[in-house]
Motif scaffolding. Structure first.
Motif, PDB file in Angstrom:
ATOM      1  N   LYS A  37      38.816  59.335   2.982  1.00  0.00           N
ATOM      2  CA  LYS A  37      37.818  60.179   2.401  1.00  0.00           C
ATOM      3  C   LYS A  37      37.334  61.037   3.768  1.00  0.00           C
ATOM      4  O   LYS A  37      37.479  60.964   4.754  1.00  0.00           O
ATOM      5  CB  LYS A  37      36.603  59.391   2.151  1.00  0.00           C
ATOM      6  CG  LYS A  37      36.997  58.349   1.033  1.00  0.00           C
ATOM      7  CD  LYS A  37      35.474  57.657   0.707  1.00  0.00           C
ATOM      8  CE  LYS A  37      35.642  56.752  -0.563  1.00  0.00           C
ATOM      9  NZ  LYS A  37      35.790  57.419  -1.786  1.00  0.00           N
ATOM     10  N   ASP A  38      36.814  62.305   3.332  1.00  0.00           N
ATOM     11  CA  ASP A  38      36.208  63.352   4.255  1.00  0.00           C
ATOM     12  C   ASP A  38      35.372  64.360   3.611  1.00  0.00           C
ATOM     13  O   ASP A  38      35.251  64.313   2.455  1.00  0.00           O
ATOM     14  CB  ASP A  38      37.710  64.028   4.716  1.00  0.00           C
ATOM     15  CG  ASP A  38      37.299  64.591   6.489  1.00  0.00           C
ATOM     16  OD1 ASP A  38      36.234  64.536   6.636  1.00  0.00           O
ATOM     17  OD2 ASP A  38      38.274  65.162   6.914  1.00  0.00           O
ATOM     18  N   ARG A  39      34.598  64.757   4.295  1.00  0.00           N
ATOM     19  CA  ARG A  39      33.606  65.903   4.108  1.00  0.00           C
ATOM     20  C   ARG A  39      33.957  67.037   4.640  1.00  0.00           C
ATOM     21  O   ARG A  39      33.861  67.269   5.943  1.00  0.00           O
ATOM     22  CB  ARG A  39      32.296  65.377   4.363  1.00  0.00           C
ATOM     23  CG  ARG A  39      31.194  66.329   4.194  1.00  0.00           C
ATOM     24  CD  ARG A  39      29.628  65.880   4.261  1.00  0.00           C
ATOM     25  NE  ARG A  39      29.342  65.304   2.998  1.00  0.00           N
ATOM     26  CZ  ARG A  39      28.197  64.792   2.859  1.00  0.00           C
ATOM     27  NH1 ARG A  39      27.330  64.914   3.730  1.00  0.00           N
ATOM     28  NH2 ARG A  39      27.905  64.288   1.209  1.00  0.00           N
ATOM     29  N   TYR A  40      33.877  68.364   4.039  1.00  0.00           N
ATOM     30  CA  TYR A  40      33.950  69.685   4.637  1.00  0.00           C
ATOM     31  C   TYR A  40      32.668  70.330   4.485  1.00  0.00           C
ATOM     32  O   TYR A  40      32.106  70.448   3.296  1.00  0.00           O
ATOM     33  CB  TYR A  40      35.210  70.390   4.067  1.00  0.00           C
ATOM     34  CG  TYR A  40      36.498  69.682   4.493  1.00  0.00           C
ATOM     35  CD1 TYR A  40      37.359  70.291   5.441  1.00  0.00           C
ATOM     36  CD2 TYR A  40      37.095  68.634   3.634  1.00  0.00           C
ATOM     37  CE1 TYR A  40      38.543  69.762   5.942  1.00  0.00           C
ATOM     38  CE2 TYR A  40      38.392  68.112   3.829  1.00  0.00           C
ATOM     39  CZ  TYR A  40      39.119  68.606   5.029  1.00  0.00           C
ATOM     40  OH  TYR A  40      40.244  68.208   5.386  1.00  0.00           O
ATOM     41  N   ASN A  41      32.321  71.205   5.405  1.00  0.00           N
ATOM     42  CA  ASN A  41      31.193  72.047   5.080  1.00  0.00           C
ATOM     43  C   ASN A  41      31.755  73.298   4.598  1.00  0.00           C
ATOM     44  O   ASN A  41      32.880  73.885   4.708  1.00  0.00           O
ATOM     45  CB  ASN A  41      30.682  72.644   6.553  1.00  0.00           C
ATOM     46  CG  ASN A  41      29.943  71.394   7.327  1.00  0.00           C
ATOM     47  OD1 ASN A  41      29.441  70.526   6.629  1.00  0.00           O
ATOM     48  ND2 ASN A  41      29.950  71.420   8.547  1.00  0.00           N
TER      49      ASN A  41
END
Length: 378
Positions: free
Chosen positions: A69-73
């Motif tokens: 899992k990851d989050r990008y702006n």
């Protein structure tokens, strides 16, 4: 430049529609090799404005592991009519496994705990070839990462949310956000001056209030991120005593002043203004009195000296609450009269006009006699 095909976000049903040309995210282990463009209504949910929010792309790579899992702006967010557009350039983590990558868009409103999300959409990663397998990279990389980052001192609150770094061989996920308010407290207020240039005169000074202000973080244990166009709210506390202690009831109606909270307030105090003077009676003719007031709410008129002519006429008049009454005399007697027996009065702002009753000498202002008057305005 090639035509941009936007991935469309439906704010009503939260779905994401991906053009056929945009369904490929890349090949295994691509990093910043492709850019996806999104279009979404500027206002979503219950009035959440994307231009005043943080927009992220949350992903789950094809490994289907929690570690994937990851989050990008969102990048380059711009307003276009009623919509906004933004971009996403995925890193290696998103493409580290061939197969289906799941993603959604998350909007968090600045300064609140409100959050708006889309449903899941998918993109494809094709099979590629890398020098090392994932296991080999992890085994070799962990040794080198420990050596190369042994002197690093960053922690989660030192790294921006959505970013990561290695510290002493361990990967740290950033937690630093702009979700911390700044407060300002006035420590001292004093009278000062500032130089000004007056046309055709030269330099002079203008009095001003000089504030000494202490600015600090609302939560001193939590750092704050200021980046790009991010704006912070300042809570400004000031001693109300510097503005005085008047209330609306202390200030004349229609006039304004600054309250102890620094707000503009309109006064409610009703102040009576009084004017007075004399006139000479004109018998049965109408007579106007210019009082000098902006309006007249009541007045009193009285004959100064008894008439020596023995004529009938008004001795005194009282006008109050729209009613005129008074005392008159005939040539042989005195009587109290009311609106029926006396003349009429008209008020036009500050002008009083008295008109005797036709054929009724008792309602006249006796010709040649002096009358004192007092008028009251509010």
């Amino acid at each position: 430049m090639a035509e941009i095909n936007y991935i469309e976000i439906n704010a009503e049903n939260r779905s994401i529609t991906i053009p056929q040309s945009e369904k490929l995210l890349g090949v295994e282990n691509d990093s910043k090799a492709i850019r996806k463009y999104f279009r979404c209504p500027k206002i979503v949910g219950d009035g959440i404005d994307l231009t005043k929010s943080d927009v992220h792309i949350n992903i789950q790579n094809a490994s289907n592991k929690v570690s994937g899992k990851d989050r990008y702006n969102a990048e380059n967010l711009k307003v276009s009519d009623e919509n906004v557009t933004f971009e996403w350039s995925p890193l290696r983590k998103a493409t580290s496994h061939k197969g289906t990558v799941r993603f959604s868009v998350c909007v968090t409103e600045e300064g609140t705990d409100r959050e708006w999300n889309t449903t899941i959409a998918t993109l494809n990663v094709l099979e590629g070839e890398e020098l090392f397998t994932e296991k080999e990279r992890e085994e070799r990389g962990s040794d080198f990462a420990g050596i190369l980052t042994a002197d690093a001192t960053a922690d989660a609150d030192s790294i921006e949310l959505g970013k990561s770094a290695y510290v002493n061989g361990k990967k740290i996920e950033g937690a630093l956000t702009s979700k911390n308010e700044i407060k300002a407290v006035t420590k001292k207020t004093e009278l000062s001056s500032t130089p000004i240039i007056i046309p055709n005169y030269g330099q002079s000074t203008m009095p001003v209030l000089k504030h000494t202000i202490e600015v600090s973080l609302a939560d001193t244990s939590k750092p704050v991120l200021l980046k790009g166009d991010i704006k912070k709210t300042i809570a400004y506390d000031e001693a109300g005593s510097i503005y005085g202690d008047a209330k609306a009831s202390d200030v004349r109606v229609g006039k304004t002043f600054t309250s102890s909270n620094g707000l503009k307030v309109t006064g409610t105090l009703v102040v009576s203004e009084v004017k007075y003077g004399t006139i000479t009676g004109k018998g049965m003719n109408s007579q106007a009195i210019e009082t000098g007031l902006s309006n007249v709410s009541r007045f009193i008129m009285a004959r100064k000296f008894p008439s020596t002519k023995g004529d009938a006429g008004v001795l005194s008049l009282v006008y109050k609450d729209g009613r005129l009454s008074g005392v008159s005399t005939s040539s042989s007697s005195m009587a109290v009269v009311d609106n029926y027996d006396i003349g009429t009065v008209a008020i036009n702002k500050g002008t009083i006009t008295y008109t005797p009753k036709a054929n009724e000498k008792m309602s006249a202002l006796t010709e040649g006699d002096t009358y004192d008057w007092i008028a009251i305005g509010e």
